[in-house]
Enzyme design. Structure first.
Site, PDB file in Angstrom:
ATOM      1  N   ALA A  43       0.620  -1.155  -0.018  1.00  0.00           N
ATOM      2  CA  ALA A  43      -0.050  -0.139  -0.037  1.00  0.00           C
ATOM      3  C   ALA A  43       1.075   1.266  -0.193  1.00  0.00           C
ATOM      4  O   ALA A  43       2.229   1.268   0.399  1.00  0.00           O
ATOM      5  CB  ALA A  43      -0.876   0.152   1.163  1.00  0.00           C
ATOM      6  N   ASP A 239      42.151  -8.093 -42.136  1.00  0.00           N
ATOM      7  CA  ASP A 239      42.146  -7.343 -43.513  1.00  0.00           C
ATOM      8  C   ASP A 239      40.987  -6.287 -43.237  1.00  0.00           C
ATOM      9  O   ASP A 239      40.181  -6.784 -42.528  1.00  0.00           O
ATOM     10  CB  ASP A 239      41.524  -8.340 -44.629  1.00  0.00           C
ATOM     11  CG  ASP A 239      42.733  -9.251 -45.003  1.00  0.00           C
ATOM     12  OD1 ASP A 239      43.757  -9.113 -44.632  1.00  0.00           O
ATOM     13  OD2 ASP A 239      42.070 -10.144 -45.922  1.00  0.00           O
ATOM     14  N   LYS A 261      44.997  -4.035 -47.521  1.00  0.00           N
ATOM     15  CA  LYS A 261      44.720  -2.869 -48.370  1.00  0.00           C
ATOM     16  C   LYS A 261      43.132  -3.017 -49.100  1.00  0.00           C
ATOM     17  O   LYS A 261      42.705  -4.077 -49.052  1.00  0.00           O
ATOM     18  CB  LYS A 261      45.568  -2.645 -49.621  1.00  0.00           C
ATOM     19  CG  LYS A 261      45.589  -3.965 -50.474  1.00  0.00           C
ATOM     20  CD  LYS A 261      46.591  -3.846 -51.757  1.00  0.00           C
ATOM     21  CE  LYS A 261      46.720  -4.950 -52.846  1.00  0.00           C
ATOM     22  NZ  LYS A 261      47.645  -4.722 -53.576  1.00  0.00           N
ATOM     23  N   MET A 374      38.095  -9.574 -57.048  1.00  0.00           N
ATOM     24  CA  MET A 374      38.890  -8.144 -57.319  1.00  0.00           C
ATOM     25  C   MET A 374      38.442  -7.513 -58.630  1.00  0.00           C
ATOM     26  O   MET A 374      39.630  -7.202 -59.372  1.00  0.00           O
ATOM     27  CB  MET A 374      40.168  -8.377 -57.058  1.00  0.00           C
ATOM     28  CG  MET A 374      40.677  -8.696 -55.493  1.00  0.00           C
ATOM     29  SD  MET A 374      42.214  -9.076 -55.091  1.00  0.00           S
ATOM     30  CE  MET A 374      42.113 -10.907 -55.705  1.00  0.00           C
TER      31      MET A 374
END
Length: 457
Positions: A43, A239, A261, A374
């Site tokens: 309460a 990488d 790279k 690539m």
């Protein structure tokens, strides 16, 4: 991650539980199990002073208005509050818990799918040994000794891994605590002698390099061995193409070093990477050289292995799913097909010395699939060379960007349009890694997408 997982020390601290009924009783029991002094509030939910000084408040009245009133009062008293089944009113949420004494696993979906958290908890309950807490207690009892006797952090980590995975762990889980302690004392003594011997020789024992394939990008496609080594490594040389989602699976205190790279932009030369691997392994580190795809498929992993072997240092290779396999599967392209292609060749658009390989364009004949790595910046040249070698301009091609990742994109068309397909508007200058697939099987990428398009419409 919306909620930061924390483990809150409630030992001897007051916790207020608001409400009656089973939900409030469960919260009270959980707080007591963590050593809290529980105060039930049934309460006067709006009385700020009733909450003041408490470490936390749990609200479970079952009434929306009463829950909101209690949450406001607790927050006014600077007490963090959890309201059962009302995530919008919560400062913190309750996870599904796997309790193994000193080992506790908490699973949360941020309130989005509590049933999913429960299912995951049940699965973990089934695989985590009941005596896992005893193993944690054994480790705790040796922490001071290990810290005092083993000076080098890599050697300490090796010893701890030996404890939790080796014979001592098996004895603990089988209930033989005394036997486990004897084995651990032997392990500790052996580790101390090895470190002392190395110090007398004036040399640090070498570490090891692992040349690891990270796969095409989806973290779930890591091999089990790769995932294990990410947790063991002192340093990870990765990488640029390895995505953050995979790096996030590394040990928290591992050193992450970006090498390699991207699109011709060189950060580290290959010679510098080789030298760094040798330096770190000689210093005693466990090093993971993390490569996109497979380290032995256009990854220059062979050169790094040669450099380490020339230096007389230990090296191991962990293969990964190479881009051609992962991207083709994700795009729905079978690289071989009984009716369309009886052979597949992996090629790179440009050799390491910058020259073009004049042999592979002739492979783009009927019944042969080419997977070109690539090739994004060489798309016009690839098209010209394939056509000059006799390939038909209508030969299907597929360009897969960010294959297997959430942002994967696939573009298909005829070989004659290859240069257009690889540049805007389909692929921007900041495109992710791209694989070009040439051959009759490439047309199946569009076929695989048709059910999805039809369903969406």
């Amino acid at each position: 991650m919306r909620h930061l997982p924390l483990f809150f020390d409630l030992q001897d601290r007051r916790v207020v539980v608001v409400g009656q009924g089973p939900a409030a009783a469960r919260r009270a029991a959980l707080a007591r199990s963590a050593g809290a002094e529980v105060e039930r509030l049934e309460a006067g939910f709006d009385d700020v002073e009733a909450y003041r000084g408490a470490a936390a408040a749990f609200v479970a009245t079952g009434d929306a208005d009463a829950d909101a009133t209690a949450a406001r009062a607790a927050r006014s008293a600077a007490v963090p509050v959890n309201v059962v089944d009302r995530p919008a009113l919560c400062d913190f949420i309750m996870p599904a818990i796997v309790d193994r004494d000193d080992v506790v696993v908490a699973i949360s979906t941020g309130g989005a799918a509590p049933v999913l958290a429960t299912v995951l908890r049940q699965r973990l309950e089934a695989i985590l040994p009941e005596r896992l807490g005893a193993l944690a207690r054994l480790a705790k009892s040796f922490r001071a000794q290990v810290g005092a006797l083993i000076a080098e952090p890599p050697h300490r980590r090796t010893l701890w891994r030996r404890l939790v995975e080796g014979p001592a762990a098996q004895l603990v889980l089988a209930g033989d605590d005394a036997g486990a302690r004897r084995v651990m004392l032997g392990e500790l003594d052996a580790a101390r002698r090895r470190e002392q011997d190395a110090a007398r020789r004036g040399a640090t024992p070498p570490g090891i390099a692992h040349i690891v394939g990270a796969g095409p990008g989806d973290p779930d496609l890591l091999t089990l061995r790769a995932a294990q080594l990410l947790q063991e490594a002192d340093a990870i040389l990765h990488d640029d193409l390895v995505p953050p989602a995979i790096l996030a699976r590394a040990r928290r205190d591992a050193e992450l070093v970006a090498v390699g790279k991207r699109n011709g932009r060189v950060r580290w030369t290959q010679a510098e990477i080789d030298a760094e691997l040798v330096r770190r392994v000689r210093a005693g580190q466990t090093v993971v050289r993390l490569k996109a795809g497979d380290p032995f498929v256009f990854g220059r992993g062979g050169e790094e292995v040669e450099a380490l072997r020339r230096a007389g240092l230990p090296v191991a290779v962990v293969p990964g799913i190479t881009a051609a396999l992962g991207c083709a599967a994700s795009a729905g392209i079978p690289l071989t097909h009984r009716r369309l292609a009886s052979a597949v060749t992996f090629v790179t658009a440009r050799r390491a010395d910058g020259r073009q390989d004049e042999r592979w364009p002739a492979l783009a004949a009927e019944g042969h699939t080419l997977a070109i790595y690539m090739g994004a910046t060489e798309a016009a040249s690839v098209r010209h060379r394939l056509l000059a070698a006799g390939a038909s301009p209508s030969t299907p091609v597929a360009i897969v960007e960010n294959g297997t990742r959430p942002d994967e994109r696939v573009s298909t068309g005829p070989l004659g349009d290859l240069a257009r397909l690889v540049v805007p508007p389909t692929f921007r200058g900041d495109a992710g890694p791209i694989l070009i697939i040439v051959g009759e099987v490439a047309a199946l990428a569009a076929a695989a997408a048709q059910p999805l398009l039809a369903e969406a419409s």
